[in-house]
Scaffold this motif. Sequence first.
Motif, PDB file in Angstrom:
ATOM      1  N   TYR A 215       0.810  -1.217   0.000  1.00 49.88           N
ATOM      2  CA  TYR A 215       0.000   0.000   0.000  1.00 49.88           C
ATOM      3  C   TYR A 215       0.846   1.271   0.000  1.00 49.88           C
ATOM      4  O   TYR A 215       0.323   2.362  -0.218  1.00 49.88           O
ATOM      5  CB  TYR A 215      -0.916   0.034   1.227  1.00 49.88           C
TER       6      TYR A 215
ATOM      7  N   ASN B   9      -0.557   6.490  -3.711  1.00 46.29           N
ATOM      8  CA  ASN B   9      -1.355   6.489  -2.489  1.00 46.29           C
ATOM      9  C   ASN B   9      -0.949   7.617  -1.552  1.00 46.29           C
ATOM     10  O   ASN B   9      -1.791   8.217  -0.872  1.00 46.29           O
ATOM     11  CB  ASN B   9      -1.248   5.144  -1.776  1.00 46.29           C
TER      12      ASN B   9
ATOM     13  N   TYR C 291      -9.076   0.096   0.333  1.00 44.82           N
ATOM     14  CA  TYR C 291      -8.179  -0.187  -0.786  1.00 44.82           C
ATOM     15  C   TYR C 291      -8.914  -1.052  -1.800  1.00 44.82           C
ATOM     16  O   TYR C 291      -9.648  -1.974  -1.435  1.00 44.82           O
ATOM     17  CB  TYR C 291      -6.920  -0.908  -0.304  1.00 44.82           C
TER      18      TYR C 291
ATOM     19  N   ASN D   8      -4.832  -2.311  -4.742  1.00 43.91           N
ATOM     20  CA  ASN D   8      -4.173  -1.707  -3.564  1.00 43.91           C
ATOM     21  C   ASN D   8      -4.127  -0.184  -3.622  1.00 43.91           C
ATOM     22  O   ASN D   8      -3.294   0.439  -2.959  1.00 43.91           O
ATOM     23  CB  ASN D   8      -2.753  -2.252  -3.374  1.00 43.91           C
TER      24      ASN D   8
ATOM     25  N   VAL E  34      -5.825   3.563  -2.891  1.00 43.94           N
ATOM     26  CA  VAL E  34      -6.685   4.171  -1.874  1.00 43.94           C
ATOM     27  C   VAL E  34      -8.037   4.559  -2.459  1.00 43.94           C
ATOM     28  O   VAL E  34      -8.126   5.100  -3.564  1.00 43.94           O
ATOM     29  CB  VAL E  34      -6.005   5.418  -1.274  1.00 43.94           C
TER      30      VAL E  34
END
Length: 419
Positions: free
Chosen positions: A47, A52, A81, A85, A87
């Motif tokens: 992540y 992100n 998510y 992956n 956001v």
Amino acid sequence: MKYTSVAVMLMISVIVGEHSKAVAEEKASVFHETKEDALKASGLEKYATERNSQILNDISKNIEEIKKSAGNDFGGSWIEYDDKNNVVQVIALAGPANLNFPKNNLSYETKIVRVKFRFSQLDTIAEKSLLLFDGIKGDGDEPMVFGTAIDEQNNKVLVSGRKKYFPEITSRLQSAGFDMSAIHLENQDGPATLYRSLYGGTKILTGNSPTSQIAACTAGFNVVIDNIYPGTITAAHCTVRNGNAKNSYFDASSPDSFAVGPIIGEFFAVGWPDKMDAAIFGNTNFVHTLYPQVISQNGFQSVKPLISPTLNQNVCTYGGTNGWRCGPIKAVSRRVNMGSNTIMEMVEVDLCGGPGDSGGPVIAAGPNGNAIGILTGGLTSGGTGTCGSVFGGGPRPNAIFQALAPYLAKYSNVKLMAQ
């Protein structure tokens, strides 16, 4: 009186005798030298992408505009998510209002969910339910209810205490007229433990003199006061819980002996009376050079501008005892009973900590590593920390940290050193 700007990382302190004992016991735990190692150990590295990080920065900026647009129907916010992956920003609404998300440069995914209770309703329940138990004791002198938190994803208020008191807690809440459908009782095995044990992550000591009762902490983030004077932010309890210690010192201890190093400066701007666990210590006569960086394996990592915490956001913290640890934010608003009629609003995060970690910097897990807060302690009565094996098995207690945004908002002449 003028003070110099504050150094980068602070960690929670303990009385010297306890500190030596705690360090010995924590050697069995894994010490992560880098944030990257901690992310991998937590399974969160997938992540921690540049995209992100940029999305979270945008969310930090747009959330107030969204709250204003939603008005009284605002029910909460968090991130999720997607299957790649990336956001996703989620906003909860507890009413008929429709919401147009602010335009963003990244065109990231956003969605709205409908909930029963408004955030303002949950916030009122969280505050009033904790006040209901003010002065009501459980074991010994500890409070029956340790704190409350708003679980925005599940649209509930979490009321935490020992499980054996759940029936009495429920009875008192019902008798007071609380809507129990908005409340979930959460088992917590003891009150919050404050891990008191200069470059971000530099070990420091606090006391009134080198020969007085000394407590060990970690420096947090360096700051500049009035655009001139350097200083460092650490946890306020590092001074308050050590007899309102006047000074900070370098920790010159070796593995074989304890030693108080040179004085750094005096404490001021102590946030404890304002129910914030943050304080600044100065840099007397500009003797020490302070940098906008935190400790990392290969030297130092630059501190990026401050952002606000977001539910489910992954963050990392550095502590002198346990190195880097990472985990997701579990509650942005957890009210914690610190004792002596002191209730503070903290951020709860799923990571471990221990004595000596207090005041350590909390930063975003992504490549940008934006500053977010400073570590306060753990939601447990365990004085030796939570980074080793959990006795008897079971889940490891979470940690709490002080978000820096409300503290720095109070001291507008204090600016975070960032690059």
